[in-house]
Design a protein around this motif. Structure first.
Motif, PDB file in Angstrom:
ATOM      1  N   HIS A 163       0.863  -1.030   0.113  1.00 21.80           N
ATOM      2  CA  HIS A 163       0.087  -0.099  -0.068  1.00 21.80           C
ATOM      3  C   HIS A 163       0.919   1.164  -0.109  1.00 21.80           C
ATOM      4  CE1 HIS A 163      -3.383   2.548   0.884  1.00 21.80           C
ATOM      5  NE2 HIS A 163      -2.709   3.056   1.693  1.00 21.80           N
ATOM      6  N   ILE A 164       1.767   1.276   0.784  1.00 16.39           N
ATOM      7  CA  ILE A 164       2.742   2.395   0.765  1.00 16.39           C
ATOM      8  C   ILE A 164       3.131   2.473  -0.436  1.00 16.39           C
ATOM      9  CG2 ILE A 164       4.873   3.209   1.890  1.00 16.39           C
ATOM     10  CD1 ILE A 164       4.137   1.892   4.543  1.00 16.39           C
ATOM     11  N   ILE A 165       3.939   1.627  -1.102  1.00 15.07           N
ATOM     12  CA  ILE A 165       4.571   1.679  -2.469  1.00 15.07           C
ATOM     13  C   ILE A 165       3.632   2.298  -3.375  1.00 15.07           C
ATOM     14  CG2 ILE A 165       5.692   0.644  -4.457  1.00 15.07           C
ATOM     15  CD1 ILE A 165       7.446   0.946  -2.095  1.00 15.07           C
ATOM     16  N   GLU A 166       2.278   1.875  -3.431  1.00 16.35           N
ATOM     17  CA  GLU A 166       1.289   2.258  -4.355  1.00 16.35           C
ATOM     18  C   GLU A 166       1.018   3.909  -4.202  1.00 16.35           C
ATOM     19  OE1 GLU A 166      -2.158  -0.254  -3.600  1.00 16.35           O
ATOM     20  OE2 GLU A 166      -1.317  -1.666  -4.245  1.00 16.35           O
ATOM     21  N   CYS A 167       1.173   4.269  -2.843  1.00 18.51           N
ATOM     22  CA  CYS A 167       0.990   5.710  -2.643  1.00 18.51           C
ATOM     23  C   CYS A 167       2.181   6.497  -3.233  1.00 18.51           C
ATOM     24  CB  CYS A 167       0.564   5.921  -1.203  1.00 18.51           C
ATOM     25  SG  CYS A 167      -0.843   5.307  -0.367  1.00 18.51           S
ATOM     26  N   ILE A 168       3.289   5.865  -2.861  1.00 14.47           N
ATOM     27  CA  ILE A 168       4.432   6.587  -3.303  1.00 14.47           C
ATOM     28  C   ILE A 168       4.368   6.864  -5.087  1.00 14.47           C
ATOM     29  CG2 ILE A 168       7.017   6.484  -3.844  1.00 14.47           C
ATOM     30  CD1 ILE A 168       7.199   4.840  -1.128  1.00 14.47           C
ATOM     31  N   MET A 169       3.869   5.657  -5.677  1.00  8.68           N
ATOM     32  CA  MET A 169       3.792   5.766  -7.043  1.00  8.68           C
ATOM     33  C   MET A 169       2.700   6.488  -7.641  1.00  8.68           C
ATOM     34  SD  MET A 169       4.459   1.437  -7.855  1.00  8.68           S
ATOM     35  CE  MET A 169       4.147   1.465  -9.590  1.00  8.68           C
ATOM     36  N   ASP A 170       1.515   6.795  -6.928  1.00 13.66           N
ATOM     37  CA  ASP A 170       0.327   7.617  -7.220  1.00 13.66           C
ATOM     38  C   ASP A 170       1.000   9.095  -7.291  1.00 13.66           C
ATOM     39  OD1 ASP A 170      -2.422   8.359  -7.541  1.00 13.66           O
ATOM     40  OD2 ASP A 170      -1.782   9.483  -5.526  1.00 13.66           O
ATOM     41  N   PHE A 171       1.785   9.405  -5.912  1.00 14.65           N
ATOM     42  CA  PHE A 171       2.414  10.594  -5.780  1.00 14.65           C
ATOM     43  C   PHE A 171       3.375  11.086  -6.603  1.00 14.65           C
ATOM     44  CE2 PHE A 171       5.514  13.486  -3.459  1.00 14.65           C
ATOM     45  CZ  PHE A 171       4.853  14.471  -3.183  1.00 14.65           C
ATOM     46  N   GLN A 172       4.086  10.177  -7.137  1.00 13.52           N
ATOM     47  CA  GLN A 172       5.228  10.616  -8.307  1.00 13.52           C
ATOM     48  C   GLN A 172       4.440  10.812  -9.376  1.00 13.52           C
ATOM     49  OE1 GLN A 172       7.944   7.030  -7.529  1.00 13.52           O
ATOM     50  NE2 GLN A 172       9.775   8.644  -7.210  1.00 13.52           N
ATOM     51  N   THR A 173       3.228   9.887  -9.719  1.00 15.79           N
ATOM     52  CA  THR A 173       2.723  10.095 -11.054  1.00 15.79           C
ATOM     53  C   THR A 173       2.241  11.776 -11.033  1.00 15.79           C
ATOM     54  OG1 THR A 173       2.135   7.903 -11.048  1.00 15.79           O
ATOM     55  CG2 THR A 173       0.834   9.387 -12.678  1.00 15.79           C
ATOM     56  N   LYS A 174       1.506  11.877  -9.800  1.00 12.79           N
ATOM     57  CA  LYS A 174       1.137  13.179  -9.769  1.00 12.79           C
ATOM     58  C   LYS A 174       1.773  14.466  -9.997  1.00 12.79           C
ATOM     59  CE  LYS A 174      -3.370  12.221  -7.508  1.00 12.79           C
ATOM     60  NZ  LYS A 174      -3.931  11.847  -6.014  1.00 12.79           N
ATOM     61  N   GLN A 175       3.066  14.304  -9.349  1.00 11.14           N
ATOM     62  CA  GLN A 175       4.022  15.383  -9.282  1.00 11.14           C
ATOM     63  C   GLN A 175       5.095  15.096 -10.545  1.00 11.14           C
ATOM     64  OE1 GLN A 175       4.384  17.602  -6.790  1.00 11.14           O
ATOM     65  NE2 GLN A 175       2.715  17.106  -5.891  1.00 11.14           N
ATOM     66  N   ASN A 176       4.759  14.272 -11.556  1.00 11.24           N
ATOM     67  CA  ASN A 176       5.465  14.043 -12.611  1.00 11.24           C
ATOM     68  C   ASN A 176       7.097  13.720 -12.249  1.00 11.24           C
ATOM     69  OD1 ASN A 176       5.524  14.114 -15.520  1.00 11.24           O
ATOM     70  ND2 ASN A 176       4.522  16.113 -15.456  1.00 11.24           N
ATOM     71  N   LEU A 177       7.095  12.946 -11.262  1.00 12.34           N
ATOM     72  CA  LEU A 177       8.489  12.457 -10.876  1.00 12.34           C
ATOM     73  C   LEU A 177       8.896  11.078 -11.197  1.00 12.34           C
ATOM     74  CD1 LEU A 177       8.265  14.160  -7.117  1.00 12.34           C
ATOM     75  CD2 LEU A 177       9.653  14.811  -9.204  1.00 12.34           C
ATOM     76  N   MET A 178       8.041  10.299 -12.027  1.00 15.58           N
ATOM     77  CA  MET A 178       8.323   8.900 -12.252  1.00 15.58           C
ATOM     78  C   MET A 178       9.584   8.770 -12.958  1.00 15.58           C
ATOM     79  SD  MET A 178       6.255   7.114 -10.763  1.00 15.58           S
ATOM     80  CE  MET A 178       5.590   5.402 -11.295  1.00 15.58           C
ATOM     81  N   GLU A 179       9.985   9.709 -13.626  1.00 13.31           N
ATOM     82  CA  GLU A 179      11.432   9.393 -14.468  1.00 13.31           C
ATOM     83  C   GLU A 179      12.583   9.551 -13.351  1.00 13.31           C
ATOM     84  OE1 GLU A 179      10.773   8.374 -17.385  1.00 13.31           O
ATOM     85  OE2 GLU A 179       8.623   8.746 -16.928  1.00 13.31           O
ATOM     86  N   GLN A 180      12.520  10.130 -12.313  1.00 13.88           N
ATOM     87  CA  GLN A 180      13.709  10.220 -11.583  1.00 13.88           C
ATOM     88  C   GLN A 180      13.862   9.499 -10.560  1.00 13.88           C
ATOM     89  OE1 GLN A 180      12.107  14.642 -11.080  1.00 13.88           O
ATOM     90  NE2 GLN A 180      14.089  14.900 -11.003  1.00 13.88           N
ATOM     91  N   VAL A 181      15.141   9.057  -9.792  1.00 11.59           N
ATOM     92  CA  VAL A 181      15.484   8.697  -8.962  1.00 11.59           C
ATOM     93  C   VAL A 181      15.998   9.391  -7.716  1.00 11.59           C
ATOM     94  CG1 VAL A 181      16.808   6.660  -7.880  1.00 11.59           C
ATOM     95  CG2 VAL A 181      16.375   6.268 -10.330  1.00 11.59           C
ATOM     96  N   LEU A 182      14.895   9.531  -6.885  1.00 11.04           N
ATOM     97  CA  LEU A 182      15.256  10.587  -5.760  1.00 11.04           C
ATOM     98  C   LEU A 182      15.599   9.675  -4.506  1.00 11.04           C
ATOM     99  CD1 LEU A 182      12.384  13.032  -6.414  1.00 11.04           C
ATOM    100  CD2 LEU A 182      14.640  13.264  -7.341  1.00 11.04           C
ATOM    101  N   PRO A 183      16.539  10.114  -3.762  1.00  3.48           N
ATOM    102  CA  PRO A 183      16.798   9.686  -2.234  1.00  3.48           C
ATOM    103  C   PRO A 183      15.554   9.723  -1.589  1.00  3.48           C
ATOM    104  CG  PRO A 183      18.518  11.285  -3.081  1.00  3.48           C
ATOM    105  CD  PRO A 183      17.468  11.526  -3.988  1.00  3.48           C
ATOM    106  N   LEU A 184      15.250   8.973  -0.641  1.00  2.53           N
ATOM    107  CA  LEU A 184      14.302   8.813   0.145  1.00  2.53           C
ATOM    108  C   LEU A 184      14.504   8.859   1.542  1.00  2.53           C
ATOM    109  CD1 LEU A 184      10.706   7.111  -0.620  1.00  2.53           C
ATOM    110  CD2 LEU A 184      11.976   6.871   1.522  1.00  2.53           C
ATOM    111  N   GLY A 185      13.807   9.682   2.298  1.00  3.53           N
ATOM    112  CA  GLY A 185      13.996   9.594   3.920  1.00  3.53           C
ATOM    113  C   GLY A 185      12.899   9.181   4.515  1.00  3.53           C
ATOM    114  N   PHE A 186      12.724   8.192   5.485  1.00  8.68           N
ATOM    115  CA  PHE A 186      11.507   7.653   6.006  1.00  8.68           C
ATOM    116  C   PHE A 186      11.361   7.779   7.234  1.00  8.68           C
ATOM    117  CE2 PHE A 186       9.427   3.009   6.176  1.00  8.68           C
ATOM    118  CZ  PHE A 186       8.398   3.762   6.329  1.00  8.68           C
ATOM    119  N   THR A 187      10.256   8.695   7.645  1.00  4.97           N
ATOM    120  CA  THR A 187      10.091   9.035   8.940  1.00  4.97           C
ATOM    121  C   THR A 187       9.184   7.867   9.359  1.00  4.97           C
ATOM    122  OG1 THR A 187      10.222  11.381   8.856  1.00  4.97           O
ATOM    123  CG2 THR A 187       9.051  10.612  10.647  1.00  4.97           C
TER     124      THR A 187
END
Ligand code: ADP
Ligand code: MG
Length: 941
Positions: free
Chosen positions: A604-628
């Motif tokens: 579910h978390i990954i799906e949310c990330i993917m949804d977010f990246q799509t919406k933000q037009n970030l699917m092409e990039q590999v961004l470093p991720l910090g996890f609180t």
């Protein structure tokens, strides 16, 4: 206030006709002819009329004039209340230190002794705590030798004490403690309920060596001389206050009293902050207006008549007590006499007869004036009174004298009403109410003698203070019961205060207590850091692998996840030269997912990330991720954190004991989301420190005071025994919420804390947190309130069913209730929602409980922080440490006093550290990105 029924004429607000005298030709104006409403005159444009009509109009001030008098009365009252002008004010507004009205729980034996003009009255009352239904009383009057008034003070007080002694002997000596209220009707400078210096004698008294002395002490000393040690003088009172108290019967508390007897006076419950001469801004206090002197500075100028001037001139104190001389019964006969005398001189009365007998002072008694007013027997009374003076009145003379009498008494009632209206408006204004509903205790000969007096009082006050609804309650005080009530209330409050103090004492921490908590925290920190002692430490001191705070050179775009707070969020954080920009999206984690399988959760978390990246037009990039990830974890590296246990309603299977970063990566693989680069797992304290650290490089501590509480700080790496390496520093997630789980704080915990703890899902755990954080403070307060109800200290001993419900008293209520300047009405509102019928005193007490609990929380938090900053100062070998704490959490941010109390105590406990507090904005999101950024800064120089 409702105007009384008027069968003949309907009052229309603003119109003049209904209450202005209609000067019908050949007939006298119908001033108070029947039991109708008071007729308010228009003396400004007196038409050509007879002398008697003119006299009646002079004695009948118009509504406009009364309105103006009311305004001047209000001004005079404000002057009396103000610290600067109190001394010169005509209406002195003396504080009485009576702060509470009876609530019916008063119980026990009480004694009252009252010093009167020619006698001393003693009273013994037994109250049963039954709502004052059936007070039992005995009283006795002792005549006082006339020469006592001018004798020594010692003789006077000895005499009073002897009266007490004789009375107690007669009713059968009692040995238990007997509280005594002393009615001393002279002008006193009162500094407490049982502390009052005589300013000056009056009313013919002139005993030596009393002025300037505390009369309570003088009486107590005289009583002690007779070895009546069990009798304790606890209150000194004015008779008006007695009226207010005596009227507060049967669940109808009176907050105003009006006495119109020989003199006139009033008292009312004022907001304490209004009474500037007393250093107390909480609650209410009864103020004795002493309004008899109103007008001594000319404020009554335009309502005074020639008769009033003559009465004043012939009195023993010309120019003084002008209001009283128009209203008080002592003077009404004299006013009538002068009016009649002047009318006779104009040949309007007793034509042709000698009226010299009317020149003698006090020829008319007030009692006669009241009798003459009577509808049925009045005319006969007038005739007999005038004949007794040797006059031969005609029918017409008697009729006119009756009209004069009625006008004088009606005016007294109207002026009383004007004063009452001023008090009502003052109360309504200071309580910030749109509408004041209040009971007014009324007493005094004039009020009792004539129903008309009360009717006029009611209707005129209604016209002059339309924003108030006052119900007149005739006082039941025929023999000092009211004063006994004050004494009983004072005694109840003394006892209650004592019990409240006892109950709250364990929650009030001394400086020594806090120093001990600080020392224990320091000790537990050392144990948590030590390689061998770590296992047994209550403060776990978890390494975070965050070794640097931001230095401002961080750049780049990052993804951040925030799981474990109130919402699950995904963010993109752009760290640029100009600052940080963020965009985020909140996602729901359905309960079924929170409590399902770990795989489903992380999918579910990954799906949310993917949804977010799509919406933000970030699917092409590999961004470093910090996890609180705000759950307790044993961190093994910056990007490796083993979940120790779920909390906050999560229970997804197969996660505890696993590295959560790996669980996330596995899910990404399942979802074929290859472009995921998790670089850091961050605790929310660390996120907070990092977020604030970006703005302030001195920020090396993170603090959370929200649902829970926790802290982190930068420790010297060589001190961290649980991680290899000696260079530099590492941020330590203290997990200080568990401080005390090993029993080291047991003597700080109160029975209330234990009750709260027992009902939690993690009883015995997170003990420090349970004293401090938002999840628990409301519950602590609730348990204290229940204990207070149980001891009959609150809500008259009646709890609501709601108050017995767990978690019903929310921590946010503390914030509201403790807000400065909040009208207690609003506190009552909160309590009403809990189905609690809170009196004013109840609200005050609830506020005190909230303050005690939140203060303790802030101080304990300060003790913990003091240990941290002192350790950091010592680590660095500094005499002075300047440091910043990044803070997050709704309790810290929203509570009106928490942060200030915390900072003050910290300053006190760690004087060598200058600590600044910086509130974090979105620490979890921004902080996680910054941890990632700092990590990237380190790996790619
Ligand atoms: P979390 O700690 O879960 O990240 P918060 O920092 O927002 O969440 O804290 C939430 C807690 O703050 C709630 O449990 C509640 O007890 C408390 N709280 C909410 N509103 C207020 C308020 N106005 N004053 C004090 N405490 C509050
Ligand atoms: Mg939070």
């Amino acid at each position: 206030m409702s105007s009384p029924r008027r069968p003949s004429s309907q009052p229309s607000r603003g119109g003049r006709a209904p209450w202005s005298p209609r000067g019908e030709r050949g007939r006298l104006p119908p001033v108070s002819r029947a039991l109708g409403s008071f007729q308010l005159g228009h003396q400004d444009n007196i038409p050509s009329c007879t002398p008697v009509q003119r006299a009646l109009m002079l004695l009948t001030p118009s509504l406009e004039k009364l309105q103006a008098v009311k305004c001047r009365m209000l001004e005079a009252m404000d002057k009396g209340l103000s610290r600067q002008t109190h001394a010169q004010a005509t209406v002195r507004m003396l504080p009485t230190f009576v702060c509470s009205t009876p609530d019916g729980t008063e119980k026990g034996d009480f004694m009252v002794v009252e010093l009167c003009q020619s006698h001393v009255r003693t009273l013994f009352v037994t109250l049963l705590g039954d709502g004052n239904q059936s007070p039992q009383l005995m009283y006795k009057i002792f005549d006082m030798p006339a020469d006592m008034l001018q004798g020594t003070g010692e003789a006077l007080f000895d005499f009073i004490a002897q009266c007490v002694h004789k009375f107690l002997e007669e009713i059968g000596s009692l040995q238990h403690r007997l509280p005594l209220g002393f009615v001393f009707p002279f002008s006193c400078r009162q500094t407490g309920l049982g502390k009052a210096e005589l300013i000056s004698w009056s009313k013919g008294f002139q005993c030596s060596d009393v002025e300037g002395k505390d009369v309570v002490q003088l009486l107590q000393a005289a009583i002690n001389k007779l070895e009546l040690y069990h009798v304790q003088v606890i209150a000194l009172l004015n008779d008006t206050v007695g009226t207010m108290m005596a009227s507060s019967w049967g669940g109808k508390p009176c907050e105003i009293a009006l006495v119109t007897g020989t003199g006139t006076n009033s008292c009312f419950m004022a907001e304490a902050e209004l009474v500037e001469v007393v250093e107390e801004s909480n609650g209410r206090m009864c103020v004795n207006s002493e309004w008899g002197c109103f007008g001594d500075d000319g404020a009554l100028g335009d309502v005074l008549t020639p008769y009033d001037h003559r009465v004043d001139q012939e009195s023993s104190n010309p120019g003084e007590r002008r209001f009283e001389k128009m209203v008080g019964g002592l003077y009404l006969g004299e006013i009538v006499r002068h009016a009649v005398l002047m009318l006779a001189a104009e040949q309007a009365l007793f034509v042709g007869a000698s009226t010299s007998v009317l020149g003698a002072k006090d020829a008319f008694k007030t009692q006669q004036v009241l009798e003459i007013m009577d509808n049925e027997t009045g005319m006969a009374k007038a005739r007999s009174a005038l004949e007794a003076l040797g006059l031969q009145p005609s029918e017409r003379d008697c009729c006119r004298v009756q009209q004069i009498c009625r006008a004088v008494v009606s005016r007294a009632a109207a002026l009383s009403a004007t004063g009452l209206a001023a008090v009502l408006s003052l109360m309504c204004r200071s309580r910030e109410l749109e509408r004041l509903v209040v009971n007014v205790g009324v007493d005094g000969e004039l009020y009792r003698a004539h129903a008309r007096f009360g009717e006029i009082l009611q209707s005129v006050a209604g016209l002059l203070a339309p924003e108030c609804t006052a119900t007149l309650v005739p006082s039941a005080d025929t023999n000092g019961l009211g004063v006994a009530m004050v004494t009983a209330v004072a005694q109840r409050l003394l006892t209650q205060r004592h019990e409240v103090e006892q109950l709250l004492a364990p929650l009030r921490l001394s400086r020594a207590d806090l120093e001990r908590v600080q020392a224990l925290m320091r000790q537990e920190m050392e144990r948590g850091l030590g390689r061998d002692s770590n296992a047994n430490a209550s403060v776990r001191m978890l390494p975070t692998y965050v070794c640097n705070t931001p230095d401002g050179t961080e750049r780049g775009d990052f993804l951040a996840l925030d799981l474990g707070g109130t919402n699950f969020r995904v963010l993109v954080v752009r760290v640029m030269q100009e600052g940080i920009h963020m965009a985020s999206e909140i996602y729901v984690v359905p309960t079924s997912v929170m409590q399902g399988t770990g795989e489903a959760l992380f999918d579910h978390i990954i799906e949310c990330i993917m949804d977010f990246q799509t919406k933000q037009n970030l699917m092409e990039q590999v961004l470093p991720l910090g996890f609180t990830f705000s759950f307790p974890c044993q961190q093994l590296g910056l990007d490796k954190a083993v979940l120790l246990t779920w909390t906050k309603g999560f229970s997804a299977s197969g996660c505890v004991g696993q590295d959560v970063v790996q669980l996330l990566r596995d899910a990404a693989q399942r979802k074929q989301h290859v472009a995921l680069k998790v670089v850091a797992v961050v605790n929310d304290t660390v996120g907070t420190m990092m977020a604030c650290g970006y703005d302030d490089p001195k920020c090396e501590i993170g603090l959370i005071v929200g649902t829970g509480t926790n802290a982190c700080y930068m420790e010297e790496r060589k001190n961290v025994g649980t991680v290899e390496g000696d260079e530099g520093r590492m941020c330590i997630n203290m997990e200080w919420g568990a401080f005390g789980d090993n029993g080291c704080l047991d003597d700080i915990f109160t029975t209330f804390d234990r009750m709260v703890d027992e009902k939690t899902i993690n009883a015995g755990k997170q003990r420090f947190e349970k004293l401090i954080s938002g999840m628990y403070l409301g519950e602590i307060v609730r348990h204290i309130l229940l204990a207070m109800v149980d001891k009959q200290l609150l809500f008259r001993g009646k709890p609501s069913l709601k108050l017995q419900t767990r978690d019903i008293f929310q921590t946010k209520f503390l914030s509201t209730i403790e807000t400065d300047g909040l009208a207690l009405q609003q506190v009552q509102g909160i309590l009403r929602d809990l189905e609690l019928d809170a009196s004013f005193e109840d609200s005050m007490l609830v506020r005190e409980v909230c303050q005690t609990v939140s203060l303790r929380a802030a101080q304990l938090c300060a003790a913990g922080l003091a240990a941290v900053v002192e350790k950091m100062r010592e680590n660095r070998g500094l005499a002075q440490l300047a440091i910043t704490v990044g803070v997050d959490g709704t309790l810290y941010k929203m509570h009106p006093h928490f942060s200030q109390n915390l900072q003050q105590m910290l300053q006190d406990l760690a004087p060598n550290c200058a600590v600044t507090f910086l509130q974090s904005e979105d620490g979890s999101g921004k902080g996680a990105a910054l941890v990632a950024a700092v990590a990237c800064r380190e790996t790619s120089p």
